[in-house]
Design a protein around this motif. Structure first.
Motif, PDB file in Angstrom:
ATOM      1  N   GLU A  28       6.971   0.274  11.737  1.00 20.93           N
ATOM      2  CA  GLU A  28       6.435   0.130  13.100  1.00 20.93           C
ATOM      3  C   GLU A  28       6.063  -1.332  13.370  1.00 20.93           C
ATOM      4  O   GLU A  28       6.291  -1.850  14.465  1.00 20.93           O
ATOM      5  CB  GLU A  28       5.205   1.024  13.270  1.00 20.93           C
ATOM      6  CG  GLU A  28       5.523   2.510  13.280  1.00 20.93           C
ATOM      7  CD  GLU A  28       4.263   3.369  13.320  1.00 20.93           C
ATOM      8  OE1 GLU A  28       3.152   2.791  13.510  1.00 20.93           O
ATOM      9  OE2 GLU A  28       4.374   4.600  13.148  1.00 20.93           O
ATOM     10  N   VAL A  29       5.502  -1.995  12.359  1.00 23.10           N
ATOM     11  CA  VAL A  29       5.161  -3.415  12.490  1.00 23.10           C
ATOM     12  C   VAL A  29       6.433  -4.241  12.658  1.00 23.10           C
ATOM     13  O   VAL A  29       6.479  -5.185  13.454  1.00 23.10           O
ATOM     14  CB  VAL A  29       4.355  -3.905  11.267  1.00 23.10           C
ATOM     15  CG1 VAL A  29       4.183  -5.425  11.309  1.00 23.10           C
ATOM     16  CG2 VAL A  29       2.992  -3.220  11.224  1.00 23.10           C
TER      17      VAL A  29
ATOM     18  N   LYS B  61       0.813  -1.219   0.000  1.00 25.91           N
ATOM     19  CA  LYS B  61       0.000   0.000   0.000  1.00 25.91           C
ATOM     20  C   LYS B  61       0.845   1.268   0.000  1.00 25.91           C
ATOM     21  O   LYS B  61       0.308   2.373  -0.087  1.00 25.91           O
ATOM     22  CB  LYS B  61      -0.916   0.006   1.227  1.00 25.91           C
ATOM     23  CG  LYS B  61      -1.978  -1.086   1.205  1.00 25.91           C
ATOM     24  CD  LYS B  61      -2.771  -1.089   2.510  1.00 25.91           C
ATOM     25  CE  LYS B  61      -3.808  -2.201   2.526  1.00 25.91           C
ATOM     26  NZ  LYS B  61      -4.535  -2.264   3.822  1.00 25.91           N
ATOM     27  N   GLY B  62       2.169   1.125   0.127  1.00 27.79           N
ATOM     28  CA  GLY B  62       3.043   2.296   0.146  1.00 27.79           C
ATOM     29  C   GLY B  62       3.136   2.973   1.495  1.00 27.79           C
ATOM     30  O   GLY B  62       3.657   4.091   1.604  1.00 27.79           O
ATOM     31  N   GLU B  63       2.664   2.312   2.542  1.00 27.24           N
ATOM     32  CA  GLU B  63       2.703   2.891   3.898  1.00 27.24           C
ATOM     33  C   GLU B  63       3.953   2.377   4.619  1.00 27.24           C
ATOM     34  O   GLU B  63       3.895   1.557   5.533  1.00 27.24           O
ATOM     35  CB  GLU B  63       1.426   2.525   4.657  1.00 27.24           C
ATOM     36  CG  GLU B  63       0.167   3.043   3.973  1.00 27.24           C
ATOM     37  CD  GLU B  63      -1.107   2.678   4.728  1.00 27.24           C
ATOM     38  OE1 GLU B  63      -1.026   2.454   5.954  1.00 27.24           O
ATOM     39  OE2 GLU B  63      -2.168   2.596   4.090  1.00 27.24           O
ATOM     40  N   TYR B  64       5.109   2.913   4.215  1.00 28.03           N
ATOM     41  CA  TYR B  64       6.387   2.374   4.648  1.00 28.03           C
ATOM     42  C   TYR B  64       6.702   2.652   6.117  1.00 28.03           C
ATOM     43  O   TYR B  64       7.271   1.803   6.807  1.00 28.03           O
ATOM     44  CB  TYR B  64       7.505   2.924   3.751  1.00 28.03           C
ATOM     45  CG  TYR B  64       7.204   2.730   2.283  1.00 28.03           C
ATOM     46  CD1 TYR B  64       6.813   1.481   1.793  1.00 28.03           C
ATOM     47  CD2 TYR B  64       7.284   3.793   1.382  1.00 28.03           C
ATOM     48  CE1 TYR B  64       6.520   1.296   0.441  1.00 28.03           C
ATOM     49  CE2 TYR B  64       7.002   3.617   0.037  1.00 28.03           C
ATOM     50  CZ  TYR B  64       6.615   2.379  -0.427  1.00 28.03           C
ATOM     51  OH  TYR B  64       6.311   2.198  -1.747  1.00 28.03           O
ATOM     52  N   GLU B  65       6.332   3.825   6.610  1.00 23.60           N
ATOM     53  CA  GLU B  65       6.579   4.146   8.024  1.00 23.60           C
ATOM     54  C   GLU B  65       5.787   3.195   8.931  1.00 23.60           C
ATOM     55  O   GLU B  65       6.294   2.701   9.942  1.00 23.60           O
ATOM     56  CB  GLU B  65       6.198   5.598   8.312  1.00 23.60           C
ATOM     57  CG  GLU B  65       7.094   6.630   7.634  1.00 23.60           C
ATOM     58  CD  GLU B  65       8.492   6.689   8.246  1.00 23.60           C
ATOM     59  OE1 GLU B  65       8.729   6.021   9.269  1.00 23.60           O
ATOM     60  OE2 GLU B  65       9.339   7.416   7.680  1.00 23.60           O
ATOM     61  N   LYS B  66       4.541   2.949   8.563  1.00 22.91           N
ATOM     62  CA  LYS B  66       3.723   2.017   9.353  1.00 22.91           C
ATOM     63  C   LYS B  66       4.292   0.600   9.279  1.00 22.91           C
ATOM     64  O   LYS B  66       4.259  -0.146  10.261  1.00 22.91           O
ATOM     65  CB  LYS B  66       2.278   2.030   8.861  1.00 22.91           C
ATOM     66  CG  LYS B  66       1.528   3.313   9.190  1.00 22.91           C
ATOM     67  CD  LYS B  66       0.072   3.214   8.755  1.00 22.91           C
ATOM     68  CE  LYS B  66      -0.697   4.484   9.112  1.00 22.91           C
ATOM     69  NZ  LYS B  66      -2.124   4.410   8.679  1.00 22.91           N
ATOM     70  N   ALA B  67       4.843   0.238   8.120  1.00 24.16           N
ATOM     71  CA  ALA B  67       5.459  -1.089   7.968  1.00 24.16           C
ATOM     72  C   ALA B  67       6.648  -1.224   8.916  1.00 24.16           C
ATOM     73  O   ALA B  67       6.842  -2.281   9.535  1.00 24.16           O
ATOM     74  CB  ALA B  67       5.901  -1.303   6.526  1.00 24.16           C
TER      75      ALA B  67
END
Length: 450
Positions: A177-178, A169-175
């Protein structure tokens, strides 16, 4: 001994629960692509009769049928579980496996084959197979394989899946965090480090991305994906020497990949290393030659199976042609020897059948079906004590498997009856009655030994 058998049966029940949960609660659906009628029969018996799961399996006879069925299952939010034969209609399914895993990454692929060569299985896993069934296979082994492939996901796999989704989805910062959550639970997790590397790469943090991939590769020596990512990294940087270094590491782990051998050869050519390049090109040709020979053996096996129904002597001829081409015997030859023995038994050549079965014992002494078939050949020759001894060996190797089929249990019971071991015969005939109450003549057999 009894405790081990009880533990095995309890474990089998747990596997059955996993499969039922997959089908009934997770909308799992089995899609089968094979031209092996025996394999289809075993699969149907496993799901419909043994597990009591109805309308959860579909057989496709052509590749376009399989893809159409797959799209239909995915459209209704079902989870595909593929059973794919390595070769169908004399054509390798390697490209199909790659396509399915790329297009439906959340699906499960169990590949069916008669080959047991480790390097081949590593290569097939590399291109998308999640697990393997080396035929012939018993119902119990099949259930175990399926359950271990689709086993319920715990917290870590769910987090890994979520991290991969965020990357897509392109949500690299959230990735990232995971990734931190995963590493708190499991420090140095290769899966987490791979997600971290993907996130850094897409954020333009190339050096950090490479370090993540290198760390992942270091933590899991047999995990090929980090090495592939490292090769891609250096390919984009046009660093030929680094590409070569990591391609050769991949080559050592999975030496059956013909395309990779050619790529390594090309890189050696670019560096002026003609001899090294030629060596890799020769290896690529050798693999393609082996694949062609395997294809020829598959054609002969298909012909032999067709002949076995009507002309056992002609079937014998083709089975022998396959085995005559083998310089050494391996576990993967068990199936051919079994079928050759059956062809000989159909002709009344029970002594020759025993001779052929015993050839494969050097590489398959722990295979229950070989001992069982030796027992059946002795039965046909009227040598009941020899049959008894062979059946005892089969039971010692895998009693649960032998007693999970009404026909095998019955035949062993007949041998016990012939050598006047009435208690054992009675137990076996009662087992047959339990498995199949309508088994022809079973009530009379029970009465005879009671």
């Amino acid at each position: 001994m009894y405790e081990n058998q009880l533990a095995a049966m309890q474990q089998l029940k747990k596997y059955e629960v996993v499969i039922k949960d997959f089908v009934l609660d997770q909308r799992g659906y089995c899609l089968v692509f094979t031209d092996d009628t025996i394999a289809v029969k075993i699969l149907r018996n496993t799901f419909a009769s043994h597990l009591q799961l109805k309308d959860c399996m579909r057989l496709a006879l052509r590749e376009d049928e399989l893809l159409k069925d797959t799209r239909r299952i995915v459209d209704i939010k079902g989870k595909p579980l593929f059973f794919i034969e390595r070769v169908v209609n004399n054509r390798s399914n390697n490209q199909l496996i790659k396509f399915l895993k790329t297009t439906y990454p959340e699906s499960y692929i169990i590949l069916m084959t008669t080959e047991a060569d480790r390097n081949l299985l590593v290569y097939l896993h590399e291109i998308g197979a999640d697990n393997f069934i080396v035929k012939p296979v018993s119902v119990n082994t099949l259930i175990e394989k399926i359950a271990l492939t689709i086993r319920p996901q715990g917290q870590l796999p769910k987090l890994v899946g979520h991290g991969k989704d965020l990357i897509q989805k392109g949500e690299y910062e959230k990735a990232l965090e995971v990734v931190e959550k995963i590493l708190e639970i499991k420090p140095n997790s290769s899966a987490a480090l791979m997600i971290q590397g993907d996130a850094f790469l897409r954020m333009g943090r190339d050096a950090e991305s490479l370090q993540s991939y290198l760390h992942a590769a270091q933590q899991a020596k047999m995990y090929l994906e980090p090495l592939k990512k490292i090769v891609e990294y250096f390919r984009e940087k046009n660093d030929l020497q680094a590409q070569l270094e990591y391609l050769e590491k991949l080559e050592r782990l999975s030496p059956m990949n013909m395309d990779r051998k050619i790529e390594i050869g090309e890189l050696h050519l670019e560096q002026g290393n003609t001899e090294e390049a030629d060596a890799y090109f020769k290896e690529a040709v050798k693999i393609s030659t082996k694949q062609a020979r395997d294809m020829l053996d598959h054609v002969k096996l298909t012909v032999a199976e067709a002949c076995l129904k009507k002309d056992a002597a002609l079937a014998e001829k083709y089975f022998r042609e396959i085995l005559d081409g083998k310089s050494t015997l391996t576990q993967s030859d068990v199936h051919v020897f079994n079928r050759l023995g059956i062809a000989l038994r159909k002709q009344g050549k029970w002594e020759q059948a025993i001779k052929e079965f015993k050839k494969v014992l050097n590489v398959a002494a722990d295979t229950d079906i070989v001992h069982y078939n030796i027992g059946m050949a002795y039965m046909e020759g009227g040598r009941f004590w020899d049959a008894h001894d062979a059946f005892e060996k089969a039971l010692k190797v895998n009693k649960i498997n032998m007693l999970s089929n009404d026909i095998t249990a019955f035949n062993i019971g007949v041998a016990m009856q012939q050598v006047r071991k009435k208690d054992q015969a009675l137990a076996l005939f009662l087992r047959v009655k339990e498995l199949n109450p309508d088994f022809s003549g079973i009530d009379k057999r029970i009465a005879d030994v009671s």
